[in-house]
Design a protein around this motif. Structure first.
Motif, PDB file in Angstrom:
ATOM      1  N   PRO A 121       0.837  -1.204   0.000  1.00 22.12           N
ATOM      2  CA  PRO A 121       0.000   0.000   0.000  1.00 22.12           C
ATOM      3  C   PRO A 121       0.875   1.258   0.000  1.00 22.12           C
ATOM      4  CG  PRO A 121       0.049  -0.980   2.182  1.00 22.12           C
ATOM      5  CD  PRO A 121       0.824  -1.901   1.292  1.00 22.12           C
ATOM      6  N   PRO A 122       0.367   2.349  -0.510  1.00 20.53           N
ATOM      7  CA  PRO A 122       1.180   3.577  -0.582  1.00 20.53           C
ATOM      8  C   PRO A 122       1.289   4.231   0.793  1.00 20.53           C
ATOM      9  CG  PRO A 122      -1.022   3.981  -1.433  1.00 20.53           C
ATOM     10  CD  PRO A 122      -0.975   2.523  -1.124  1.00 20.53           C
ATOM     11  N   GLY A 123       2.248   5.116   0.906  1.00 19.06           N
ATOM     12  CA  GLY A 123       2.397   5.878   2.139  1.00 19.06           C
ATOM     13  C   GLY A 123       3.142   5.105   3.197  1.00 19.06           C
ATOM     14  N   GLN A 124       3.109   5.682   4.413  1.00 17.81           N
ATOM     15  CA  GLN A 124       3.837   5.091   5.516  1.00 17.81           C
ATOM     16  C   GLN A 124       2.971   4.212   6.398  1.00 17.81           C
ATOM     17  OE1 GLN A 124       5.712   8.307   7.619  1.00 17.81           O
ATOM     18  NE2 GLN A 124       7.310   8.591   6.065  1.00 17.81           N
ATOM     19  N   SER A 125       1.653   4.336   6.292  1.00 21.06           N
ATOM     20  CA  SER A 125       0.774   3.514   7.127  1.00 21.06           C
ATOM     21  C   SER A 125      -0.552   3.336   6.422  1.00 21.06           C
ATOM     22  CB  SER A 125       0.566   4.149   8.508  1.00 21.06           C
ATOM     23  OG  SER A 125      -0.110   5.397   8.388  1.00 21.06           O
ATOM     24  N   SER A 126      -1.267   2.293   6.860  1.00 21.99           N
ATOM     25  CA  SER A 126      -2.595   2.008   6.333  1.00 21.99           C
ATOM     26  C   SER A 126      -3.356   1.233   7.389  1.00 21.99           C
ATOM     27  CB  SER A 126      -2.511   1.210   5.025  1.00 21.99           C
ATOM     28  OG  SER A 126      -1.824  -0.016   5.234  1.00 21.99           O
ATOM     29  N   THR A 127      -4.657   1.048   7.149  1.00 21.43           N
ATOM     30  CA  THR A 127      -5.527   0.355   8.112  1.00 21.43           C
ATOM     31  C   THR A 127      -6.243  -0.782   7.403  1.00 21.43           C
ATOM     32  OG1 THR A 127      -5.861   2.406   9.336  1.00 21.43           O
ATOM     33  CG2 THR A 127      -7.433   0.626   9.739  1.00 21.43           C
ATOM     34  N   GLN A 128      -6.416  -1.911   8.156  1.00 27.40           N
ATOM     35  CA  GLN A 128      -7.109  -3.067   7.591  1.00 27.40           C
ATOM     36  C   GLN A 128      -7.920  -3.732   8.685  1.00 27.40           C
ATOM     37  OE1 GLN A 128      -4.693  -5.306   4.951  1.00 27.40           O
ATOM     38  NE2 GLN A 128      -6.036  -7.117   4.946  1.00 27.40           N
ATOM     39  N   MET A 129      -9.129  -4.147   8.305  1.00 31.60           N
ATOM     40  CA  MET A 129     -10.025  -4.809   9.256  1.00 31.60           C
ATOM     41  C   MET A 129     -10.123  -6.284   8.912  1.00 31.60           C
ATOM     42  SD  MET A 129     -13.323  -6.108   9.834  1.00 31.60           S
ATOM     43  CE  MET A 129     -14.402  -5.394   8.598  1.00 31.60           C
ATOM     44  N   ALA A 130     -10.209  -7.129   9.963  1.00 31.56           N
ATOM     45  CA  ALA A 130     -10.370  -8.573   9.784  1.00 31.56           C
ATOM     46  C   ALA A 130     -11.441  -9.067  10.725  1.00 31.56           C
ATOM     47  CB  ALA A 130      -9.050  -9.299  10.066  1.00 31.56           C
ATOM     48  N   LEU A 131     -12.126 -10.120  10.310  1.00 33.06           N
ATOM     49  CA  LEU A 131     -13.170 -10.705  11.133  1.00 33.06           C
ATOM     50  C   LEU A 131     -12.611 -11.900  11.905  1.00 33.06           C
ATOM     51  CD1 LEU A 131     -16.377 -10.674   8.895  1.00 33.06           C
ATOM     52  CD2 LEU A 131     -15.894  -9.278  10.898  1.00 33.06           C
ATOM     53  N   ARG A 132     -13.047 -12.006  13.135  1.00 32.88           N
ATOM     54  CA  ARG A 132     -12.656 -13.147  13.977  1.00 32.88           C
ATOM     55  C   ARG A 132     -13.028 -14.457  13.277  1.00 32.88           C
ATOM     56  NH1 ARG A 132     -15.086 -16.590  17.576  1.00 32.88           N
ATOM     57  NH2 ARG A 132     -13.892 -17.184  19.436  1.00 32.88           N
ATOM     58  N   GLY A 133     -12.060 -15.409  13.278  1.00 34.77           N
ATOM     59  CA  GLY A 133     -12.293 -16.707  12.654  1.00 34.77           C
ATOM     60  C   GLY A 133     -12.011 -16.725  11.167  1.00 34.77           C
ATOM     61  N   GLY A 134     -11.788 -15.539  10.553  1.00 31.00           N
ATOM     62  CA  GLY A 134     -11.517 -15.492   9.126  1.00 31.00           C
ATOM     63  C   GLY A 134     -10.028 -15.561   8.843  1.00 31.00           C
ATOM     64  N   VAL A 135      -9.651 -15.099   7.629  1.00 32.34           N
ATOM     65  CA  VAL A 135      -8.260 -15.102   7.198  1.00 32.34           C
ATOM     66  C   VAL A 135      -7.828 -13.663   6.975  1.00 32.34           C
ATOM     67  CG1 VAL A 135      -6.636 -15.833   5.422  1.00 32.34           C
ATOM     68  CG2 VAL A 135      -8.469 -17.373   6.134  1.00 32.34           C
ATOM     69  N   LEU A 136      -6.678 -13.304   7.563  1.00 30.97           N
ATOM     70  CA  LEU A 136      -6.122 -11.963   7.408  1.00 30.97           C
ATOM     71  C   LEU A 136      -4.956 -12.050   6.437  1.00 30.97           C
ATOM     72  CD1 LEU A 136      -5.679  -8.985   8.205  1.00 30.97           C
ATOM     73  CD2 LEU A 136      -4.286  -9.814  10.122  1.00 30.97           C
ATOM     74  N   GLU A 137      -5.000 -11.226   5.374  1.00 25.15           N
ATOM     75  CA  GLU A 137      -3.926 -11.185   4.394  1.00 25.15           C
ATOM     76  C   GLU A 137      -3.401  -9.759   4.330  1.00 25.15           C
ATOM     77  OE1 GLU A 137      -4.497 -14.513   1.020  1.00 25.15           O
ATOM     78  OE2 GLU A 137      -6.028 -12.945   0.975  1.00 25.15           O
ATOM     79  N   LEU A 138      -2.126  -9.597   4.707  1.00 26.04           N
ATOM     80  CA  LEU A 138      -1.463  -8.303   4.670  1.00 26.04           C
ATOM     81  C   LEU A 138      -0.438  -8.341   3.551  1.00 26.04           C
ATOM     82  CD1 LEU A 138      -0.869  -7.762   8.504  1.00 26.04           C
ATOM     83  CD2 LEU A 138      -2.826  -7.042   7.127  1.00 26.04           C
ATOM     84  N   GLU A 139      -0.373  -7.236   2.785  1.00 29.11           N
ATOM     85  CA  GLU A 139       0.469  -7.226   1.603  1.00 29.11           C
ATOM     86  C   GLU A 139       1.312  -5.960   1.574  1.00 29.11           C
ATOM     87  OE1 GLU A 139      -0.387  -8.441  -2.907  1.00 29.11           O
ATOM     88  OE2 GLU A 139      -1.395  -6.578  -2.315  1.00 29.11           O
ATOM     89  N   CYS A 140       2.622  -6.144   1.242  1.00 25.09           N
ATOM     90  CA  CYS A 140       3.527  -5.030   1.034  1.00 25.09           C
ATOM     91  C   CYS A 140       4.365  -5.326  -0.197  1.00 25.09           C
ATOM     92  CB  CYS A 140       4.448  -4.809   2.236  1.00 25.09           C
ATOM     93  SG  CYS A 140       3.692  -3.912   3.603  1.00 25.09           S
TER      94      CYS A 140
END
Length: 1157
Positions: free
Chosen positions: A242-261
């Motif tokens: 993601p662009p910039g120095q920071s970003s926000t992402q929401m995940a649901l309990r029991g689901g799958v969290l995918e973070l990308e750089c």
């Protein structure tokens, strides 16, 4: 009150939903729609549906069918558009006791729309800059799977520099010239319809601005706005997504969290991840897309926090923080459960949920919101709890709890069934439970009743079982025995009772011995093609049937005849590499199992090294490197480097050097003028590998020799020559063409120049005309077309030898005794030896005996004395003889002339034994002795000595008689002998030096006829027989007394007897005086008792000296502390059989009596 208990289907009960479709149901428009709704109840429930909140009349739509006795809908959409049946469906199941409802089932049609037509211009980009190729697929239901391919339907290679993002775009951290192509194609696959949509190909042209004229470059920058990126070289990383120095992402309990750089930069950056507020969940975490994607499965609240991704290359690093918030759709903490209440009882329904945001809870009864249902004074609702008190018959119902927030909802049905029912035991009667010792045992007693029955257990129809160790009675009636033992086996009875009745049931428990592997398989290291045997010996309960099963790597054994499974072993014949792995023997019974595992490692010779390369090439050395082959589980111990010289010995490989098994290089020292090829062999514990493929040929230039020939010797073969010999150089040692040898020699200690000669293809050179046996200095030097070898060292040698010219002088003989003499001589001069002195040779022979007038020359004997000796000893001479000797000097060429013969005489000695002793004319009291003189007189005979003594039937020795005869006597008649008596004779010859060896013979005198007849008559008389028996008894008693005394250590007085008889047998016999010791026939083995005189009057003579041990207990005789001798002179009584005519009669009783007189 009963909670969550299954009600028997023969009892009245409200409906229960047993099967329904998922909440979100995406349908394939090519297939019929199937919406499940199944339920149970008593009576069986009826079904109805709502669609989008309104009643759905199934009967009015011919395309819709409800299955019989079911609420499941089958919608035929052939010829219809599937969109017409999209919506939210809900199923209702009802009977007279209540109504249950299903979840809201959302029906949506899957979609795979086409890509919009677009014209793509070529993308021109400078080498080194970053690039993003967008995919942007059409929205589908469900979302499509994205991948990039070329025109040949081959996936585009991806790596740390080029990768696909989660949204499907293709990212280049930096572009290369090789990225130029016209077929970057994005594909979208829609899983429900199994269709693939293709985007228009994208063309990318990568330009190297350094190779373009500046004017052309300016034109491109001005006219073509599709040219991307400024000229760029190496640079530190920066983030593309993601662009910039920071970003926000929401995940649901029991689901799958995918973070990308995804970062760009040159060189290509590496991406790493770090969680600032804690550790990454290693058990649920994985990295994908070359570390650019962090995936966390089964998300938990603890996964919220700041995640830092770092992109780094050699020029610097960049950071991006992703703030992760974890929300939660409603999830159960405690779902409401069915209640079974008896009239007048109280019950509670709880609906406890959690979520983020906090869920809202709404209650319904029989599908109607509870606030809209009829008032019920026995019911009280408190948020997530419904309290029912003092219920009445007929107040059964189904309650629904709906918990929802913005991320989803939960719906649960729970019925309240008001019943009055006597107990019933649901567990089948007479069940047999089997359990292994020391394991818990669970005996079921499932029951139903309303009110809830009370469960009581009994063992073997005795007192009741209390809820304490080792027993635990669970709420469902199950009896648990914590640690079952054999004493817990037996019959158990459970009784279920409530206020409406009582029921009982019997079950049985059998406690079995555990299955145990006694001998486990062991780790094995086996060479390929050998045999591996795993043992697995098991002990089990005899009442259980065991089954042995072998596994390889937790799977079945290969279907191969090499694997032989026996009762307690597994044999693998002809082991191969594929057989490696973990082998497990599993012993199963119906109750338990035991297993044990062991690894099999297959070892073999290593594979040959590969990729031989020659580096650091010099005149006399080279560096050899290689890549080791597979070690096959046995570490390489060393590498053996071999070479082949194609110039001198083609086809022959020689060992050159060895290197440790951890090394892959070797420094090789080489010789000039060689055509080398190298190969390497690996060695491990099993053996040598095959040789590697030879290296390329390496040639060294010629040079002068480095070494000279070895083993240089100068030895003459004739008296006037010198042979100079050496070991030739090998072809590899020659160092160049034209190899020759320069031979040099000169006489030592003489002022003269070196003589030399050059020869080729030779290993010796002969120098002729040399003086006899003089020292020379010799040396040999190697030379070739490129020069001479190093200066050689001189070696001393000698010209040839000749036989000695003269014999030793001043020969003298000193006679030591009759068998030994010393000879002395003066050494010869070195000048007349004419060679290397090896020693002296003494030749001597016996001319004759001194008492013989005529010569009787015997065979010549020779003794050699090495070195420069002047004396020697001559052993083994014969006494009273005349000897002659001479001496020669010996060198390497041979023997010199003998010295003049020298005579000497040996003195007298003791004579040899008489040549024979014959016994003739044996009568009652006399016999005749005849003898012959010794074969070796060894002097002048002075006479003969005869000694003889009687021996009775008990082997006792009588007095010794001695007679002396002159030397000319050869016969004698002995008279006054006892009749029927054995005599032993000792006979020897004498000289002035003493007596010679003794020979012995034996004879027995005969008895007269009158005595024989009397003997026979007497032996037949009864009184005589009685007398003999009495005497025998007396002797037995005396023997017993003697035996007892001897065992007690007492003394047996025989000295008086010895003194009275003056018996000489107790004295040792000496050669000098002819005295005697104990009498024995050990050596001639002639037992006395029962022997007879041959008809020819002679007794067989033994050549060896006689011994008296056997006749008088020999060396086993014992002495008391005072020196007195213990034991009688008793000997062995063995019968000796001789050839010839002889009497075989036994000695008479009269003779037996005489032995005691």
């Amino acid at each position: 009150m009963t909670t969550g208990l299954e009600v028997p289907l023969d009892l009245p009960q409200p409906p229960t939903i047993t099967h329904q479709s998922s909440k979100d149901f995406i349908i394939d428009p090519r297939e019929n729609i199937l919406i499940y709704c199944e339920a149970k109840g008593k009576p069986h429930p009826s079904f109805s549906w709502t669609r989008n909140g309104t009643h759905f009349d199934v009967e009015k739509d011919s395309k819709v069918l409800m299955k019989p006795s079911s609420g499941t809908l089958v919608i035929d959409i052939s010829g219809e558009k599937a969109e017409a049946y999209e919506g939210i469906y809900q199923c209702t199941a009802r009977n007279e006791h209540g109504t249950a409802v299903s979840n809201n089932i959302v029906i949506r049609q899957s979609r795979s729309p086409l890509w919009s037509k677009e014209r793509k211009e070529a993308i021109m980009v400078q080498v080194g800059v970053s690039l993003v190729l967008q995919c942007r697929p059409p929205a589908g239901l469900p979302p499509p799977i994205i991948f990039w391919m070329d025109n040949n339907f081959q996936r585009l290679p991806q790596n740390t520099r080029v990768s696909q993002a989660l949204n499907g775009d293709l990212y280049f951290s930096n572009v290369l010239l090789d990225d130029t192509r016209n077929d970057y194609i994005c594909y979208a696959r829609f899983p429900h319809t199994q269709t693939i949509q293709q985007k228009q190909p994208i063309t990318v042209k990568v330009l190297d601005m350094d190779a373009i004229n500046e004017t052309v470059a300016a034109m491109y920058n001005y006219t073509n706005n599709l040219f991307l990126g400024d000229p760029s070289g190496e640079r530190r990383p920066s983030f593309m997504a993601p662009p910039g120095q920071s970003s926000t992402q929401m995940a649901l309990r029991g689901g799958v969290l995918e973070l990308e750089c995804i970062a760009e930069g040159l060189p290509t950056p590496e991406v790493s991840w770090y969680k600032e507020s804690g550790d990454l969940p290693s058990s649920r975490m994985s990295f994908h897309n070359f570390q650019k994607t962090l995936k966390i499965a089964d998300v938990m609240e603890a996964d919220a926090g700041d995640y830092r991704c770092t992109a780094k290359n050699s020029l610097g690093s960049a950071h991006h923080i992703i703030k992760v918030n974890v929300k939660a759709a409603p999830f159960w903490i405690s779902a409401p459960r069915n209640l079974i209440l008896a009239p007048k009882e109280t019950g509670i329904l709880t609906c406890r949920v959690s979520g983020d945001p906090k869920p809202q809870i709404a209650w319904s009864v029989n599908g109607v919101p509870i606030e809209d249902s009829p008032k019920d004074m026995s019911r009280k609702v408190e948020d997530d709890t419904v309290i029912l008190s003092d219920v009445q018959t007929g107040s059964s119902a189904v309650y629904q709890c709906n918990a929802s927030n913005e991320f989803g909802y939960l719906l649960a049905n729970a019925f309240v069934n008001v019943l009055a029912e006597a107990p019933r035991v649901l567990t089948p009667p007479n069940n047999v439970y089997q359990v292994i010792t020391n394991n818990p045992a669970f005996l079921d007693c499932a029951s139903f009743g309303s009110p809830i029955p009370t469960i009581t257990w009994f063992k073997d129809s005795q007192t009741s079982i209390l809820n304490r160790d080792p027993y635990v009675i669970h709420n469902n009636g199950t009896l648990e025995i914590n640690v079952a033992q054999s004493l817990n086996s037996g019959k158990y009875t459970c009784i279920a009772s409530n206020n409406l009745g009582t029921r009982e049931n019997h079950v049985y428990l059998e406690v079995k011995e555990p299955t145990r592997i006694l001998a486990q398989p062991e780790y094995m290291v086996v060479q390929r093609n050998r045999k591996a045997v795993f043992e697995c010996k098991v002990k089990h309960d005899p009442t259980l049937i065991p089954t042995m099963n072998w596994l390889k790597d937790n799977g079945e054994l290969p279907d191969d005849e090499r694997f032989l499974v026996d009762t307690d072993s597994l044999t693998i014949n002809d082991v191969t590499e594929e057989d490696e792995g973990t082998y497990t023997c599993v012993m199963n019974t119906t109750l338990d199992q035991d297993s044990a595992s062991a690894m099999l490692t297959v070892v073999e010779e290593p594979d040959p090294p590969t990729d031989l390369e020659l580096t650091d090439q010099r005149e006399r050395s080279v560096q050899l490197t290689w890549i080791p082959g597979d070690e096959h589980n046995s570490p390489t111990q060393k590498f053996l480097v071999q070479y082949e010289d194609l110039l001198h010995q083609a086809g022959v490989w020689h060992n050159l050097t060895e290197e440790e098994g951890t090394k892959t290089t070797a420094h090789l020292d080489l010789s000039p003028y060689a055509y080398y090829s190298f190969r390497v062999l690996a060695v491990n514990h099993v053996g040598y590998s095959r040789p590697s493929q030879p290296s390329r040929q390496y040639r060294t230039n010629p040079a002068a020799p480095d070494v000279n020939p070895t083993d240089v010797h100068g030895v003459g073969t004739e008296h006037n020559n010198l042979v100079i010999s050496w070991k030739e150089l090998t072809g590899l040692q020659s160092n160049g063409p034209g190899l020759q040898y320069k031979v040099n020699w000169r006489q030592k200690d003489v002022e003269e120049d070196w003589s030399s000669e050059t020869v080729a293809n030779a290993s010796k050179y002969v120098v002729s005309g040399t003086p006899t046996f003089v020292p020379y200095e010799v040396k040999v030097q190697a030379v070739n077309d490129y020069g001479n070898g190093p200066a050689p060292e001189a070696v001393e040698g000698y010209s040839g030898e000749d036989v000695p010219m003269s014999a030793p002088e001043s020969v003298q003989v000193l006679v030591q005794n009759g068998t030994l003499a010393e000879v002395h001589w003066e050494p010869v001069l070195t000048s007349v030896v004419r060679g290397r002195l090896q020693g002296y040779k003494v030749s001597y022979w016996r001319e004759r005996s001194l008492h013989q007038a005529e010569a009787q020359q015997e065979e010549q004997q020779v003794l050699a004395f090495s070195g420069n000796r002047t004396d020697g000893r001559l052993p083994g001479l014969k006494p009273y003889s005349l000897y002659t000797l001479n001496i020669r000097v010996v060198n390497g060429k041979g023997e010199g002339p003998p010295s003049p013969n020298h005579n000497f005489e040996t003195p007298e000695g003791v004579p040899g034994p008489p040549s024979f002793l014959h016994i003739k004319n044996t009568n009652m009291d006399s016999l005749t002795l005849e003898w012959g003189p010794p074969q070796d007189n060894n002097g002048r005979l002075t006479g003969y000595t005869l000694k003889y003594q009687p021996v009775n039937s008990s082997n006792e020795l009588g007095p010794v008689e001695e007679m002396v005869f002159p030397a000319n006597e050869t016969t004698v008649i002995l008279s006054d002998l006892k009749y029927s008596t054995r005599y032993k004779f000792y006979f020897n010859a004498k000289t002035i030096k003493g007596s010679g060896p003794t020979i012995t013979e034996e004879a027995v005198t005969i008895m007269d006829e009158a005595m024989k007849s009397n003997q026979v008559d007497l032996a037949t008389q009864g009184w005589f027989i009685g007398l003999m028996c009495a005497i025998a008894l007396l002797i037995l008693v005396l023997l017993i007394i003697c035996f007892i005394k001897r065992n007690k250590g007492g003394k047996y007085p025989v000295k008086e007897k010895e003194d009275a008889h003056h018996d000489p047998e107790i004295q040792p016999m000496k050669d000098d005086d002819g005295t005697f010791g104990e009498y024995s026939d050990t050596e001639d083995h002639k037992p006395l008792k029962g022997s007879r005189t041959p008809s020819n009057g002679t007794v067989k003579r033994d050549d060896s000296d006689d011994s008296l041990v056997d006749y008088g207990e020999g060396g086993d005789g014992q002495f008391n502390e005072d020196g007195s001798f213990i034991g009688q002179y008793s000997g062995k009584k063995e019968k000796d059989t001789h050839e010839g005519n002889e009497s075989s009669e036994a000695p008479s009783p009269v003779n037996a009596m005489n032995s005691f007189v």
